[in-house]
Design a protein around this motif. Structure first.
Motif, PDB file in Angstrom:
ATOM      1  N   ASP A 358       0.736  -1.286  -0.092  1.00 36.94           N
ATOM      2  CA  ASP A 358       0.007   0.047  -0.027  1.00 36.94           C
ATOM      3  C   ASP A 358       0.850   1.163   0.084  1.00 36.94           C
ATOM      4  OD1 ASP A 358       1.029  -0.223   2.519  1.00 36.94           O
ATOM      5  OD2 ASP A 358      -1.004  -0.121   3.611  1.00 36.94           O
ATOM      6  N   ASP A 359       2.195   1.078   0.114  1.00 32.29           N
ATOM      7  CA  ASP A 359       3.004   2.507   0.136  1.00 32.29           C
ATOM      8  C   ASP A 359       3.549   2.608  -1.368  1.00 32.29           C
ATOM      9  OD1 ASP A 359       4.710  -0.171  -0.184  1.00 32.29           O
ATOM     10  OD2 ASP A 359       6.495   1.116   0.671  1.00 32.29           O
ATOM     11  N   VAL A 360       3.339   1.749  -2.289  1.00 33.69           N
ATOM     12  CA  VAL A 360       3.492   2.014  -3.555  1.00 33.69           C
ATOM     13  C   VAL A 360       2.649   2.550  -4.498  1.00 33.69           C
ATOM     14  CG1 VAL A 360       4.498   0.735  -5.945  1.00 33.69           C
ATOM     15  CG2 VAL A 360       5.465   0.212  -3.502  1.00 33.69           C
ATOM     16  N   PHE A 361       1.361   1.786  -4.337  1.00 35.68           N
ATOM     17  CA  PHE A 361       0.109   2.342  -5.194  1.00 35.68           C
ATOM     18  C   PHE A 361      -1.117   2.300  -4.514  1.00 35.68           C
ATOM     19  CE2 PHE A 361      -0.998   3.583  -9.330  1.00 35.68           C
ATOM     20  CZ  PHE A 361      -2.214   3.374  -9.590  1.00 35.68           C
ATOM     21  N   ALA A 379      -6.769   3.915 -17.353  1.00 30.36           N
ATOM     22  CA  ALA A 379      -5.746   2.982 -18.015  1.00 30.36           C
ATOM     23  C   ALA A 379      -5.117   2.028 -16.970  1.00 30.36           C
ATOM     24  CB  ALA A 379      -4.671   3.785 -18.814  1.00 30.36           C
ATOM     25  N   HIS A 380      -5.425   2.177 -15.880  1.00 33.00           N
ATOM     26  CA  HIS A 380      -5.036   1.094 -14.828  1.00 33.00           C
ATOM     27  C   HIS A 380      -5.578   0.107 -14.890  1.00 33.00           C
ATOM     28  CE1 HIS A 380      -3.055  -0.248 -11.169  1.00 33.00           C
ATOM     29  NE2 HIS A 380      -4.155  -0.734 -10.661  1.00 33.00           N
ATOM     30  N   ILE A 381      -6.829  -0.105 -15.589  1.00 30.86           N
ATOM     31  CA  ILE A 381      -7.560  -1.432 -15.689  1.00 30.86           C
ATOM     32  C   ILE A 381      -6.961  -2.195 -16.408  1.00 30.86           C
ATOM     33  CG2 ILE A 381      -8.635  -0.623 -17.746  1.00 30.86           C
ATOM     34  CD1 ILE A 381     -11.337  -1.993 -16.714  1.00 30.86           C
ATOM     35  N   GLN A 382      -5.768  -1.999 -17.153  1.00 35.81           N
ATOM     36  CA  GLN A 382      -4.950  -3.007 -17.806  1.00 35.81           C
ATOM     37  C   GLN A 382      -4.230  -3.849 -17.066  1.00 35.81           C
ATOM     38  OE1 GLN A 382      -1.534  -1.594 -19.981  1.00 35.81           O
ATOM     39  NE2 GLN A 382      -1.744   0.486 -19.065  1.00 35.81           N
ATOM     40  N   PHE A 388     -12.747  -2.124 -10.954  1.00 37.94           N
ATOM     41  CA  PHE A 388     -14.007  -2.270 -11.828  1.00 37.94           C
ATOM     42  C   PHE A 388     -14.597  -3.575 -11.942  1.00 37.94           C
ATOM     43  CE2 PHE A 388     -10.435   0.628 -13.169  1.00 37.94           C
ATOM     44  CZ  PHE A 388     -11.102   1.784 -13.412  1.00 37.94           C
ATOM     45  N   ILE A 389     -15.248  -3.756 -10.689  1.00 33.61           N
ATOM     46  CA  ILE A 389     -15.863  -5.172 -10.315  1.00 33.61           C
ATOM     47  C   ILE A 389     -17.412  -5.220 -10.793  1.00 33.61           C
ATOM     48  CG2 ILE A 389     -16.245  -6.808  -8.645  1.00 33.61           C
ATOM     49  CD1 ILE A 389     -14.067  -5.541  -6.898  1.00 33.61           C
ATOM     50  N   HIS A 390     -17.688  -6.097 -11.732  1.00 37.73           N
ATOM     51  CA  HIS A 390     -18.945  -6.241 -12.086  1.00 37.73           C
ATOM     52  C   HIS A 390     -20.079  -6.231 -11.101  1.00 37.73           C
ATOM     53  CE1 HIS A 390     -22.396  -8.118 -14.461  1.00 37.73           C
ATOM     54  NE2 HIS A 390     -21.816  -7.443 -15.425  1.00 37.73           N
ATOM     55  N   PRO A 391     -21.046  -5.684 -11.260  1.00 37.92           N
ATOM     56  CA  PRO A 391     -22.214  -5.481 -10.324  1.00 37.92           C
ATOM     57  C   PRO A 391     -22.683  -6.677  -9.764  1.00 37.92           C
ATOM     58  CG  PRO A 391     -22.789  -4.063 -12.098  1.00 37.92           C
ATOM     59  CD  PRO A 391     -21.494  -4.843 -12.466  1.00 37.92           C
ATOM     60  N   TYR A 422      -7.640  -2.688 -22.746  1.00 37.98           N
ATOM     61  CA  TYR A 422      -7.982  -1.892 -21.763  1.00 37.98           C
ATOM     62  C   TYR A 422      -7.246  -0.538 -21.669  1.00 37.98           C
ATOM     63  CZ  TYR A 422     -10.212  -5.925 -19.318  1.00 37.98           C
ATOM     64  OH  TYR A 422     -11.105  -6.851 -18.964  1.00 37.98           O
ATOM     65  N   ARG A 423      -5.882  -0.412 -21.940  1.00 37.38           N
ATOM     66  CA  ARG A 423      -5.334   0.823 -21.621  1.00 37.38           C
ATOM     67  C   ARG A 423      -5.749   1.764 -22.724  1.00 37.38           C
ATOM     68  NH1 ARG A 423      -1.320   2.340 -24.969  1.00 37.38           N
ATOM     69  NH2 ARG A 423      -0.894  -0.010 -25.711  1.00 37.38           N
ATOM     70  N   LEU A 424      -6.241   1.367 -23.991  1.00 40.82           N
ATOM     71  CA  LEU A 424      -6.724   2.442 -24.811  1.00 40.82           C
ATOM     72  C   LEU A 424      -8.002   2.838 -24.395  1.00 40.82           C
ATOM     73  CD1 LEU A 424      -5.603   0.575 -28.370  1.00 40.82           C
ATOM     74  CD2 LEU A 424      -4.603   2.648 -27.170  1.00 40.82           C
ATOM     75  N   VAL A 425      -8.923   1.901 -24.139  1.00 40.60           N
ATOM     76  CA  VAL A 425     -10.269   2.407 -23.458  1.00 40.60           C
ATOM     77  C   VAL A 425     -10.098   3.397 -22.628  1.00 40.60           C
ATOM     78  CG1 VAL A 425     -12.371   1.333 -22.460  1.00 40.60           C
ATOM     79  CG2 VAL A 425     -11.381   0.260 -24.460  1.00 40.60           C
ATOM     80  N   GLY A 426      -9.331   2.858 -21.331  1.00 39.35           N
ATOM     81  CA  GLY A 426      -9.063   4.030 -20.156  1.00 39.35           C
ATOM     82  C   GLY A 426      -8.610   5.310 -20.526  1.00 39.35           C
ATOM     83  N   ASN A 427      -7.797   5.217 -21.634  1.00 40.41           N
ATOM     84  CA  ASN A 427      -6.975   6.586 -21.920  1.00 40.41           C
ATOM     85  C   ASN A 427      -7.977   7.431 -22.836  1.00 40.41           C
ATOM     86  OD1 ASN A 427      -4.814   6.481 -20.531  1.00 40.41           O
ATOM     87  ND2 ASN A 427      -3.684   5.380 -22.002  1.00 40.41           N
TER      88      ASN A 427
END
Length: 447
Positions: A358-361, A379-382, A388-391, A422-427
């Protein structure tokens, strides 16, 4: 036929901004990005007018589009500024011998302005993260020509006046002969099923009308519980009304009307993704990937997302990018514990169930609430899907679900590589938000 206003897209990424501008009536003639996966995605969806190149090494007069200065209507783009983002600071701070101060990506906006200076468009749109507004930079003097930091010969540290970054940017824009200001807007206010605050710097020639994007909002907070329930498309005989649904005759993507007071309730996670087939990490039942729809679209927004060609049935369309990433048993157990919309910071739970230091991210677990817009897709979703957990399913969102929450329609192609997708969608700039900003500029400036 009315001639469409012209535009170019700098730092185009996957093409979300281009898609929105096209929806707003612009013709995008040229685009550039240095990311190969982004360029491939853009080309597959928009055509061959995109260039893969590092904009810092280009000359707009030589390497740019064949358009005379003063002819172009709009220059648009989102120069990446990771050191202006809270997420960006955490990432840069964890890298050896690197910090936000020596990250040269935070001045890429100047390459954007180089193209504005050369092409002299009627207007420009520059999108960025809201963290930029609270950032500062050390400048030697108040003059724009010397606004880059100078370095002390004895200490190696920047010296000069610490100035808010927005002030620096606006001064540089003013020096180009443009009147500009910035607005912070939330994508959910414009029909995107996601709370995503972004800042837009909009510049126009001095003396021209300045657009007010907030006057073009189409959506709002729901007024009661009834408005929070999923809006079901009113196809006669297709569905029965129940206590969990509310029929609606409103268009899924209402037109932008300046000063509209009859705004719709926010588009929710359920409105956006709950018609998609279930998938699972185990890959048995449900399967890990679904390539066909099993239900017709339920909500008006889902029907719009499906983008079904006239004359075809909903079950004739292929489903793309809807595969589940693998999760270990610890992740799945934690996902099941969370209620709708519940989030835990990693540091708030015992060390035994923390996946990271928890001290890094400062990561967190977050299950999306089906009756509200999603939290900001990053973009972190990659890296993982904990935020981003499904409901209703014990897994993170698929690429297609994340793309829908960004307002990309199902016909929009993303790479088979989930990491890149994922990265492209998030950005990406949500196309529906880009549509709103582009529409405001077209209606209030270009007319």
């Amino acid at each position: 036929m009315e001639e469409r206003p012209s535009a170019i897209d700098l730092f185009c990424g996957a093409g979300g901004l281009t898609q929105g501008l096209q929806n707003a009536g612009f013709e995008v003639h040229w685009a550039i990005d240095s990311d190969a996966a982004a360029v491939e995605t853009y080309r597959r969806n928009h055509g061959s007018h995109v260039v893969e190149d590092d904009i810092r090494e280009t000359d707009p007069a030589i390497d740019g589009p064949d358009i005379e200065p003063g002819v172009l209507d709009l220059v648009a783009g989102g120069p990446p500024c990771p050191s202006f983002s809270t997420i960006g600071r955490a990432k840069l701070g964890s890298l050896k011998n690197r910090s936000t101060e020596n990250d040269d990506r935070n001045i890429l906006y100047r390459d954007f302005l180089r193209y504005v200076d050369y092409f002299e468009p009627a207007a420009f749109i520059m999108e960025n993260v809201t963290g930029l507004l609270s950032d500062t930079a050390v400048v030697e003097t108040d003059t724009i020509q010397q606004s880059l930091p100078t370095v002390s010969a004895s200490t190696g540290e920047p010296v000069g006046k610490e100035t808010p970054v927005p002030e620096i940017i606006l001064e540089e824009i003013d020096a180009l002969g443009y009147h500009a200001d910035w607005e912070v807007v939330d994508a959910a206010d414009y029909g995107v099923p996601q709370h995503r605050e972004r800042v837009f710097f909009i510049g126009v020639r001095e003396g021209d009308t300045f657009p007010d994007v907030k006057r073009w909002k189409t959506h709002r907070e729901p007024k009661n519980e009834r408005e929070r329930k999923i809006s079901v498309r009113s196809t006669p005989g297709a569905f029965k009304e129940s206590s969990q649904t509310t029929f609606s005759t409103d268009p899924a993507v209402p037109p932008f009307t300046r000063g509209d007071t009859a705004r719709r309730p926010y588009v929710t996670v359920a409105d956006a993704i709950m018609d998609l087939p279930p998938v699972s990490p185990g890959g048995e039942m449900p399967p890990s990937e679904a390539t066909e729809y099993t239900l017709p679209p339920v909500s008006p927004y889902q029907e719009w997302l499906r983008d079904i060609p006239e004359g075809e049935d909903w079950d004739e369309q292929p489903l793309q990018n809807h595969s589940c990433r693998w999760h270990n048993h610890l992740d799945l157990s934690i996902y099941k514990l969370l209620g709708h919309g519940v989030g835990w910071n990693i540091g708030d739970v015992s060390q035994e169930i923390q996946p990271y230091r928890d001290d890094v991210f400062p990561d967190k677990y977050k299950k999306q609430n089906p009756s509200k817009p999603a939290s900001t897709i990053l973009a972190h979703i990659q890296k993982d899907g904990h935020m981003f957990i499904h409901p209703t399913e014990a897994r993170s969102l698929t690429v297609r679900e994340a793309a829908r929450l960004q307002s990309f329609r199902d016909s929009y192609w993303f790479p088979e590589s989930r990491t890149n997708a994922y990265r492209l969608v998030g950005n990406a700039v949500p196309p529906r938000l880009a549509h709103a900003v582009g529409h405001a500029v077209r209606e209030e400036v270009l007319k």
